[in-house]
Scaffold this active site. Structure first.
Site, short mmCIF file in Angstrom:
data_model
loop_
_atom_site.label_atom_id
_atom_site.label_comp_id
_atom_site.label_asym_id
_atom_site.label_seq_id
_atom_site.Cartn_x
_atom_site.Cartn_y
_atom_site.Cartn_z
CB CYS A 59 31.28 37.65 29.37
SG CYS A 59 31.88 39.30 30.07
CE LYS A 63 37.75 43.04 31.61
NZ LYS A 63 38.36 41.98 31.86
CG HIS A 68 40.21 40.43 37.59
ND1 HIS A 68 41.25 40.68 36.76
CD2 HIS A 68 40.63 41.06 38.51
CE1 HIS A 68 42.13 41.47 37.18
NE2 HIS A 68 41.56 41.78 38.57
CB CYS A 84 35.95 30.17 47.03
SG CYS A 84 36.24 29.18 48.57
#
Length: 138
Positions: A59, A63, A68, A84
């Site tokens: 991306c 970070k 992650h 999820c």
């Protein structure tokens, strides 16, 4: 927002960015030639007070540690646990508590439903045991 890393985080705002090997550092210099004057290091030892930032090539953003990249959301998340399908989002820094509450109350609901049906199940099993006709099995 489960803890998305903002896209506005710029590489130039950080004094140290760590890379895993020399190939990643070379690839970064090819993508960002304007950042050649920064103190960029291959992953090494950092002091406890020192904040460590890493670079995501998927991306193209900086970070922090323990962040992650999610391939389904195509974003980096702080303290990402997993993606999820039941929540249709990543479980990360800001929604981890709500995910655990969802799991807890789902178990409570399951136990209460089983507890309410348990007397009927016991009664049906007792009825079958006492009224079992063994004459038809010969």
């Amino acid at each position: 927002d489960p803890g998305t890393i903002p896209r506005e985080w710029s590489v130039r705002n950080y004094s140290k960015i760590y890379f895993f090997d020399d190939c990643e550092l070379d690839k970064f210099h090819q993508l960002h030639p304007e950042c050649n004057n920064l103190n960029l290091q291959v992953q090494g030892q950092a002091t406890y007070e020192e904040k460590r930032f890493f670079y995501c090539y998927k991306c193209f953003t900086v970070k922090p540690e323990r962040a992650h990249h999610c391939s389904k959301c195509r974003r980096c998340f702080m303290k990402m646990d997993h993606h999820c399908i039941w929540v249709a989002n990543c479980i990360g820094f800001y929604n981890h508590k709500y995910y655990l509450m969802l799991l807890f109350f789902s178990v409570v609901l399951l136990l209460s439903v089983l507890g309410s049906f348990l007397p009927n199940i016991v009664e049906a099993v007792c009825y079958l045991i006492h009224n079992w006709d063994l004459k038809g099995l010969n």
